[in-house]
Design an enzyme around this catalytic site. Structure first.
Site, mmCIF file in Angstrom:
data_model
loop_
_atom_site.group_PDB
_atom_site.id
_atom_site.type_symbol
_atom_site.label_atom_id
_atom_site.label_comp_id
_atom_site.label_asym_id
_atom_site.label_seq_id
_atom_site.Cartn_x
_atom_site.Cartn_y
_atom_site.Cartn_z
ATOM 1 N N VAL A 1 -33.213 22.530 2.131
ATOM 2 C CA VAL A 1 -32.005 23.331 1.955
ATOM 3 C C VAL A 1 -31.404 23.189 0.547
ATOM 4 O O VAL A 1 -30.343 23.717 0.299
ATOM 5 C CB VAL A 1 -30.919 23.005 3.004
ATOM 6 C CG1 VAL A 1 -31.315 23.509 4.356
ATOM 7 C CG2 VAL A 1 -30.608 21.532 3.037
ATOM 8 N N THR B 1 -26.010 18.551 -7.181
ATOM 9 C CA THR B 1 -26.515 17.554 -8.124
ATOM 10 C C THR B 1 -27.815 16.864 -7.707
ATOM 11 O O THR B 1 -28.404 16.141 -8.520
ATOM 12 C CB THR B 1 -25.443 16.460 -8.347
ATOM 13 O OG1 THR B 1 -24.847 16.142 -7.095
ATOM 14 C CG2 THR B 1 -24.396 16.929 -9.317
ATOM 15 N N PRO C 1 -16.906 26.753 -14.028
ATOM 16 C CA PRO C 1 -17.981 27.459 -14.742
ATOM 17 C C PRO C 1 -18.911 26.496 -15.477
ATOM 18 O O PRO C 1 -18.515 25.385 -15.826
ATOM 19 C CB PRO C 1 -17.201 28.290 -15.762
ATOM 20 C CG PRO C 1 -15.998 27.465 -16.075
ATOM 21 C CD PRO C 1 -15.677 26.649 -14.837
ATOM 22 N N LYS D 1 -27.003 31.490 -11.670
ATOM 23 C CA LYS D 1 -25.752 30.843 -11.248
ATOM 24 C C LYS D 1 -24.957 30.455 -12.487
ATOM 25 O O LYS D 1 -25.460 29.720 -13.337
ATOM 26 C CB LYS D 1 -26.098 29.612 -10.404
ATOM 27 C CG LYS D 1 -24.897 28.781 -9.996
ATOM 28 C CD LYS D 1 -25.317 27.570 -9.172
ATOM 29 C CE LYS D 1 -24.146 26.641 -8.930
ATOM 30 N NZ LYS D 1 -24.556 25.343 -8.360
ATOM 31 N N SER E 1 -46.828 15.642 4.864
ATOM 32 C CA SER E 1 -47.168 15.934 6.244
ATOM 33 C C SER E 1 -46.461 17.213 6.683
ATOM 34 O O SER E 1 -45.223 17.245 6.762
ATOM 35 C CB SER E 1 -46.741 14.760 7.128
ATOM 36 O OG SER E 1 -46.619 15.188 8.453
ATOM 37 N N GLY F 1 -43.801 15.691 0.007
ATOM 38 C CA GLY F 1 -43.984 16.958 -0.703
ATOM 39 C C GLY F 1 -42.803 17.898 -0.513
ATOM 40 O O GLY F 1 -42.968 19.096 -0.350
HETATM 41 P P1 FAD Z 1 -37.555 16.032 1.898
HETATM 42 O O1 FAD Z 1 -37.326 17.462 1.647
HETATM 43 O O2 FAD Z 1 -37.037 15.444 3.173
HETATM 44 O O3 FAD Z 1 -39.126 15.788 1.846
HETATM 45 C C1 FAD Z 1 -39.701 14.626 2.387
HETATM 46 C C2 FAD Z 1 -41.218 14.745 2.313
HETATM 47 O O4 FAD Z 1 -41.786 13.511 2.743
HETATM 48 C C3 FAD Z 1 -41.805 15.827 3.198
HETATM 49 O O5 FAD Z 1 -42.853 16.484 2.518
HETATM 50 C C4 FAD Z 1 -42.389 15.041 4.370
HETATM 51 O O6 FAD Z 1 -43.490 15.691 4.940
HETATM 52 C C5 FAD Z 1 -42.833 13.777 3.647
HETATM 53 N N1 FAD Z 1 -42.969 12.626 4.540
HETATM 54 C C6 FAD Z 1 -42.007 11.915 5.150
HETATM 55 N N2 FAD Z 1 -42.539 10.949 5.935
HETATM 56 C C7 FAD Z 1 -43.875 11.051 5.799
HETATM 57 C C8 FAD Z 1 -44.983 10.357 6.359
HETATM 58 N N3 FAD Z 1 -44.822 9.360 7.244
HETATM 59 N N4 FAD Z 1 -46.215 10.737 6.017
HETATM 60 C C9 FAD Z 1 -46.435 11.758 5.134
HETATM 61 N N5 FAD Z 1 -45.422 12.461 4.580
HETATM 62 C C10 FAD Z 1 -44.162 12.113 4.912
HETATM 63 N N6 FAD Z 1 -29.787 19.621 -3.707
HETATM 64 C C11 FAD Z 1 -29.435 20.416 -4.715
HETATM 65 O O7 FAD Z 1 -29.773 20.127 -5.862
HETATM 66 N N7 FAD Z 1 -28.722 21.553 -4.481
HETATM 67 C C12 FAD Z 1 -28.275 21.873 -3.264
HETATM 68 O O8 FAD Z 1 -27.662 22.933 -3.089
HETATM 69 C C13 FAD Z 1 -28.565 21.012 -2.189
HETATM 70 N N8 FAD Z 1 -28.105 21.249 -0.941
HETATM 71 C C14 FAD Z 1 -28.359 20.334 0.042
HETATM 72 C C15 FAD Z 1 -27.763 20.478 1.301
HETATM 73 C C16 FAD Z 1 -27.958 19.513 2.280
HETATM 74 C C17 FAD Z 1 -27.294 19.653 3.595
HETATM 75 C C18 FAD Z 1 -28.819 18.424 2.047
HETATM 76 C C19 FAD Z 1 -29.089 17.405 3.119
HETATM 77 C C20 FAD Z 1 -29.421 18.286 0.825
HETATM 78 C C21 FAD Z 1 -29.171 19.206 -0.192
HETATM 79 N N9 FAD Z 1 -29.692 19.039 -1.445
HETATM 80 C C22 FAD Z 1 -29.361 19.878 -2.462
HETATM 81 C C23 FAD Z 1 -30.616 17.958 -1.690
HETATM 82 C C24 FAD Z 1 -32.010 18.491 -1.683
HETATM 83 O O9 FAD Z 1 -32.286 19.146 -0.476
HETATM 84 C C25 FAD Z 1 -32.941 17.331 -1.842
HETATM 85 O O10 FAD Z 1 -32.534 16.528 -2.901
HETATM 86 C C26 FAD Z 1 -34.287 17.836 -2.189
HETATM 87 O O11 FAD Z 1 -34.691 18.792 -1.277
HETATM 88 C C27 FAD Z 1 -35.247 16.713 -2.200
HETATM 89 O O12 FAD Z 1 -35.602 16.338 -0.920
HETATM 90 P P2 FAD Z 1 -36.753 15.336 -0.823
HETATM 91 O O13 FAD Z 1 -37.958 15.954 -1.430
HETATM 92 O O14 FAD Z 1 -36.288 14.044 -1.353
HETATM 93 O O15 FAD Z 1 -36.951 15.095 0.744
#
Ligand code: FAD
Length: 505
Positions: free
Chosen positions: A49, A347, A98, A80, A41, A14
């Site tokens: 971030v 991205t 831009p 932006k 979880s 999530g």
């Molecule tokens: P996560 O945010 O890691 O979410 C993972 C989810 O899985 C959580 O809800 C967790 O609870 C759940 N989970 C994991 N294991 C289990 C389990 N065993 N049981 C139940 N639940 C579980 N993207 C942009 O577009 N612009 C930006 O400026 C940007 N900046 C970034 C900067 C950094 C340093 C990083 C690392 C990433 C950045 N990103 C950016 C990427 C962006 O943060 C991610 O693409 C976006 O947040 C998606 O993350 P996610 O949902 O894939 O993973």
């Protein structure tokens, strides 16, 4: 009715990716027999971030019918218009990439080709002043495009958002739950697979609850709970092109009213982001662990904050690259579970969105047609490669050789397609847009020119156009842009009038 319709789609995770998937699928499947369940979880938490986006996110909001002012208000967002790159070409130099075109094309030839021709002839001025988005950034102005007035300079305004990622996930959660998406809280402890097909059949939470489904979307973040830990899909490591592998994020108090652009400042072993939101500023330092240790990296970030830190440092490790298959069997990976290419051009959230769009067009039934999956994987890979090449451009087209990291970047071997694009620009002042490019001509122009790639020749057709005619047309376009930027409301006026956040610290 198709007897093979999916009964249940299970989204694991999530974070931004999980809730974007839940919102899109909840919207598309509302009222259908296919149910959508999301498991997350709170104990594990999210990366949280991802704060800066690119313009196609507007299409995602529109598809869901989201009211944009409400979205900006609820996520403490700002607008932006581009990204300012500071110290990338050389120390002391900066340029803005831009969102939106430069100048206005005339007589069937792109504006930038006339400008380059005039520049080569010795009439030097600032290319970036011919972008309304750049001029708006410089003057901290913002307004939405006047799409119903195609001849107006304001018709081409192109923008995205900078938002609080955790508020964005919460916003999408409210939306998805309103569309009957079921949310299950708990840590997944084990995953069951079909003995014959290897398909995932269910996940079991630490409280013993079992959630079954026939299609699983893995949004579990870097760990790739299903796509990697269960299916062992494999990962393509791209560090030879994109060597940064760590990040530290620290939000801080804002020092001034937020500007309508993100700033990326090159540092000794990577770069620092600054993302201004309505209530605070997001900051982070992306760096390469081979050239800087974590403590030094954190100190560099702390030394360069605009205001007092608002939270502890959030340290993250990653390997740039992607899963060998984004969709494997009945598991599709999205977000960080699918891959990561560092946030230099914001991205990641976009790649979640485009993968979701592709999923909607390749939406499976219980038979999981292999050729649909193959097509999905091939298209997704193409998109990742395009983003990778654009990012590698920033690291390799630079004069910087003042630290071991930047000297290392000088040795990075560019992918062939990137080499071709740079040569086409350098040798003939041309940029060829490919179908479905995330970054179009204006983006390639801004970054190639901004990083010091200068053409030695331009379109020979222009040679027959009198220089006085070119010069007069370019000056007129420049003055139209200058006037248009002056007449725009400030970013602050626009937000305060339309979409000020409820709680601004
Ligand atoms: P996560 O945010 O890691 O979410 C993972 C989810 O899985 C959580 O809800 C967790 O609870 C759940 N989970 C994991 N294991 C289990 C389990 N065993 N049981 C139940 N639940 C579980 N993207 C942009 O577009 N612009 C930006 O400026 C940007 N900046 C970034 C900067 C950094 C340093 C990083 C690392 C990433 C950045 N990103 C950016 C990427 C962006 O943060 C991610 O693409 C976006 O947040 C998606 O993350 P996610 O949902 O894939 O993973």
């Amino acid at each position: 009715m198709n007897p093979h319709l999916l009964d249940r789609v299970v989204i694991v995770g999530g974070g931004t990716a999980g809730w974007m998937a839940a919102a899109a699928l909840g919207h598309m499947l509302e009222g259908s027999p296919t149910k959508v369940t999301l498991i997350e979880s709170e104990a594990i938490g999210t990366v949280g971030v991802g704060e800066a986006t690119i313009p196609p996110i507007i299409a995602f909001n529109t598809m869901l019918g989201i009211d944009e002012d409400e979205f900006v208000r609820e996520t403490n967002a700002t607008f932006k218009l581009g990204i300012e790159f500071v110290d990338w070409f050389e120390k002391g130099h900066s340029y803005i990439h831009p969102f939106g075109d430069f100048g206005r094309d005339f007589d069937a030839i792109p504006f930038y080709q006339y400008w380059l021709h005039r520049n080569l002839a010795g009439e030097k001025d600032d290319l970036f002043a011919y972008s309304l988005m750049v001029e708006a950034c410089r003057r901290e102005k913002f307004m939405r495009p006047l799409s119903d007035r195609p001849q107006s300079a304001y018709a081409g305004i192109n923008y995205a958002f900078q938002f609080d990622a955790s508020l964005y996930a919460a916003f999408l959660r409210r939306f998805a739950e309103g569309k009957d998406v079921e949310r299950v809280e708990g840590r997944i402890e084990s995953v069951a697979q079909d003995g014959e097909t290897g398909h995932v059949t269910s996940v079991t939470l630490e409280n013993g609850e079992q959630v079954g489904g026939d299609f699983f979307i893995d949004c579990s973040g870097f760990r790739g709970l299903l796509i990697e830990q269960t299916l062992e899909t494999g990962y393509e490591d791209w560090r030879k092109w994109l060597p940064c592998d760590r990040a530290i994020a620290i939000p801080c108090e804002k020092a001034e009213y937020p500007v309508p652009y993100t700033r990326a400042t090159a540092r000794d072993a990577g770069w620092q982001w600054r993302i201004p939101l309505q209530h605070r500023t997001g900051n982070g330092h992306v760096y390469c662990s081979e050239f800087m240790d974590d403590e030094t990296a954190e100190q560099v970030l702390r030394d360069n904050l605009d205001g007092a830190p608002l939270a502890d440092a959030n340290r993250l490790r990653f390997v740039t690259g992607h899963r060998k298959q984004f969709w494997n069997g009945n598991v599709l990976a999205l977000g960080l579970a699918a891959g990561f290419m560092e946030p230099l051009e914001s991205t990641s959230i976009h790649l979640v969105q485009t993968s979701l769009a592709r999923l909607l067009t390749h939406f499976p039934d219980k038979r999981f047609n292999p050729s649909d999956i193959e097509a999905f994987n091939a298209r997704t890979l193409k998109e990742y490669v395009r983003v990778r090449d654009f990012l590698v451009l920033h690291y390799t087209a630079t004069k910087r050789d003042d630290t071991p990291f930047w000297r290392h970047c000088q040795t990075i071997e560019r992918p062939d397609e990137l080499t071709r694009r740079i040569e086409q620009f350098r040798e003939g002042g041309r940029i060829f847009e490919e179908p479905n490019d995330i970054f179009g001509t204006a983006s390639w122009l801004a970054v190639m020119y901004g990083q010091g790639v200068e053409p030695v020749a331009t379109n020979p057709l222009i040679a027959k156009v009198p220089m006085a005619k070119i010069d007069s047309a370019i000056r007129q376009i420049g003055s139209t842009i200058d006037n248009a930027a002056s007449d725009m409301p400030t970013h602050r006026e626009f937000i305060e009038k339309n979409c000020a956040a409820k709680i601004v610290i």
